[in-house]
Design a protein around this motif. Sequence first.
Motif, short mmCIF file in Angstrom:
data_model
loop_
_atom_site.label_atom_id
_atom_site.label_comp_id
_atom_site.label_asym_id
_atom_site.label_seq_id
_atom_site.Cartn_x
_atom_site.Cartn_y
_atom_site.Cartn_z
N UNK A 139 0.84 -1.20 0.00
CA UNK A 139 0.00 0.00 0.00
C UNK A 139 0.88 1.25 0.00
N UNK A 140 0.45 2.25 -0.77
CA UNK A 140 1.19 3.50 -0.85
C UNK A 140 0.24 4.66 -0.59
N UNK A 141 0.80 5.80 -0.25
CA UNK A 141 -0.01 6.99 -0.02
C UNK A 141 -0.51 7.55 -1.35
N UNK A 142 -1.69 8.16 -1.31
CA UNK A 142 -2.30 8.70 -2.53
C UNK A 142 -1.37 9.69 -3.22
N UNK A 143 -0.64 10.45 -2.44
CA UNK A 143 0.22 11.50 -3.02
C UNK A 143 1.34 10.93 -3.87
N UNK A 144 1.65 9.63 -3.72
CA UNK A 144 2.74 9.02 -4.48
C UNK A 144 2.25 8.32 -5.74
N UNK A 145 0.94 8.29 -5.97
CA UNK A 145 0.39 7.59 -7.13
C UNK A 145 0.64 8.35 -8.42
N UNK A 152 -0.53 10.20 -11.87
CA UNK A 152 -1.59 11.21 -11.95
C UNK A 152 -3.00 10.64 -12.13
N UNK A 153 -3.19 9.72 -13.08
CA UNK A 153 -4.53 9.19 -13.32
C UNK A 153 -5.02 8.39 -12.12
N UNK A 154 -4.14 7.59 -11.54
CA UNK A 154 -4.53 6.80 -10.37
C UNK A 154 -4.84 7.70 -9.18
N UNK A 155 -4.08 8.79 -9.03
CA UNK A 155 -4.35 9.71 -7.92
C UNK A 155 -5.71 10.37 -8.09
N UNK A 156 -6.04 10.78 -9.32
CA UNK A 156 -7.35 11.39 -9.56
C UNK A 156 -8.47 10.37 -9.31
N UNK A 157 -8.22 9.11 -9.66
CA UNK A 157 -9.21 8.07 -9.41
C UNK A 157 -9.44 7.90 -7.91
N UNK A 158 -8.37 7.86 -7.13
CA UNK A 158 -8.50 7.72 -5.68
C UNK A 158 -9.21 8.94 -5.08
N UNK A 159 -8.90 10.11 -5.60
CA UNK A 159 -9.56 11.32 -5.09
C UNK A 159 -11.05 11.32 -5.42
N UNK A 160 -11.42 10.81 -6.59
CA UNK A 160 -12.84 10.73 -6.93
C UNK A 160 -13.54 9.72 -6.02
N UNK A 161 -12.84 8.65 -5.66
CA UNK A 161 -13.43 7.69 -4.72
C UNK A 161 -13.67 8.34 -3.36
N UNK A 162 -12.74 9.19 -2.92
CA UNK A 162 -12.94 9.88 -1.64
C UNK A 162 -14.16 10.78 -1.72
N UNK A 163 -14.34 11.47 -2.85
CA UNK A 163 -15.52 12.31 -3.03
C UNK A 163 -16.79 11.46 -3.01
N UNK A 164 -16.75 10.32 -3.67
CA UNK A 164 -17.89 9.40 -3.70
C UNK A 164 -18.19 8.88 -2.29
N UNK A 165 -17.14 8.58 -1.54
CA UNK A 165 -17.31 8.09 -0.17
C UNK A 165 -18.02 9.14 0.70
N UNK A 166 -17.62 10.39 0.55
CA UNK A 166 -18.25 11.46 1.34
C UNK A 166 -19.73 11.61 0.98
N UNK A 222 -4.16 5.24 2.22
CA UNK A 222 -3.20 4.34 1.58
C UNK A 222 -3.93 3.43 0.61
N UNK A 223 -3.30 3.20 -0.53
CA UNK A 223 -3.95 2.51 -1.64
C UNK A 223 -3.08 1.35 -2.12
N UNK A 224 -3.73 0.22 -2.42
CA UNK A 224 -3.07 -0.90 -3.09
C UNK A 224 -3.37 -0.79 -4.58
N UNK A 225 -2.35 -0.75 -5.40
CA UNK A 225 -2.52 -0.72 -6.85
C UNK A 225 -2.06 -2.07 -7.39
N UNK A 226 -3.01 -2.87 -7.88
CA UNK A 226 -2.71 -4.23 -8.31
C UNK A 226 -3.02 -4.39 -9.79
#
Length: 527
Positions: A362-368, A370-384, A517-521
């Motif tokens: 698992x890695x922090x979102x800030x290290x992903x 660009x596209x993967x980071x935007x995807x994770x950020x959209x998931x956070x928005x969806x979660x909220x 933290x995100x797992x990218x598989x």
Amino acid sequence: MLWARRLCRTAAAATGVAVAAAATCGVAEGQSSQSVLKDAMHSSASLELLVHNISHADLYLLLKQQPIEEAPICGQSEGEGTLLARPQFNSFQPTSELILNHLDQLEAAHGAPEVISAPSKYKVHYPVGLGLTQHGTVPGAVVEAEDMPNVGSPWERFHLKGLKHTADGHPPTSTVPQISAVYLPLMAVLIPEWLRVLKRRETTDGTPPPRKVLVLVSGAGQPRNTDANPQDNSTEGTGRLIQRFVQAVYPDIEVICIPSNWSIFRYDDNVRFVKQQVLPVVEQKRKEVVMVHGEDWKKRLRVTLSLSDGAPARISAINASMRSYRPDYLHIWRTKTFWDQRILSEEDVEFHTFKKLEMRPATYITTLAPTERKLAEDMISYKRQFEAVCDASVRELESFWLRKTGKAVLAVLVTQKPGEDPVFWRGMNCEVSMPTGTLCAERNAIGNALAGDQTMTRSDMKAIAVLSMPLARGSTKDTIALNPLDPCGACMEWLKKIAEVNPDFSVLTFANTNCEKVYVTPIGDYA
């Protein structure tokens, strides 16, 4: 599946009947109520399975110098005249058989052998082996020259701690070795750590403790001396010694010994052995769990692999064959502490989850990227958004849309056409009717993307993020999130179809609902 749920309900009902019968009838057909209750709880328990590959590091011996012309020495206490030893490579199986025969005679005449303990680094005493003597009455197992006709002196069957095989350093030929104790130092640290792991997993919801099964894998290899018998270096006898030790110390652990008929050094031989002998044992245990728990069997069966010493081909084959069970690992990274210091060390064993040992941690979102980071950020928005809806008073999540399992799963698919910005498509699981099947979040997100843009191609689909979310407080359903949550089998088939034209497609899962933290598989890692 419907049939699995019916099977699960039938098993649960049968368990309930057994428990009720025990409570009301007391004794049925000579069986006590406690026994009936224990059997019923045992049948509904989870199953913990530990697989250990036996190596020559598993067995040490305590030897005494027995003068040939004198009466055998009784007692196995360490002290002057005792030597720590281990069998030579081509003496392993004959030595184990000699010990087993001696144990048979000892048990027939005097009962179970004495369990020996040893101190640890933290001053805790752990069972470490079995004594082969009875003080003042029965001596240990004496190794005679005829026990190993191809070896000159009986002492040449052993590696002796602190002594070399020289005329000056070797015990005198006027003595023979007497085996007064058997040490199993790897088992002495492995099993207690395994039990500690299981204890940390225990719940307080009244669930019975898990059944515990230890699978011991043994084998033999062709030595450099082609005239030598490969069976002489087999660890099968050591497996039976470990079985006796475990049954004496941990009677609630079922022990299954699986000897190998092929060479432990060749990879193809090990693959054949694992497929034909090891996997059928594990699959039979899995079948038992499925019969009781139905579609929940994955939550009720845990496999742990012991990583210690042994042939690399054997360890690799076992590890590869068990991957579908997503096993955890107990790594004995230091195997000779007892040999060097005569103590045990809890620090020699480390527990690792399957997810932790994946090549991509698992890695922090800030290290992903660009596209993967935007995807994770959209998931956070969806979660909220989901959390806000859960706080609303008007909703049907628990009462209708998720009423079957009470599990909420969110998914976000990112697509990107050449020369365009990424687009995010959201999906959520729906469980309206079990006979017609549930709709998973991942497939809903893919369907949403196609519904929104019929020109979408599989190569435009770049990655998908999956997050398990708890429902609102006070819900009658289980509110525990299941992160990191990988796609199910049906969703995986869809994703693999995407990967046929886009092998770079990846799955993002999260360590927890904080989404820090995100797992990218990559999809290929799920093969």
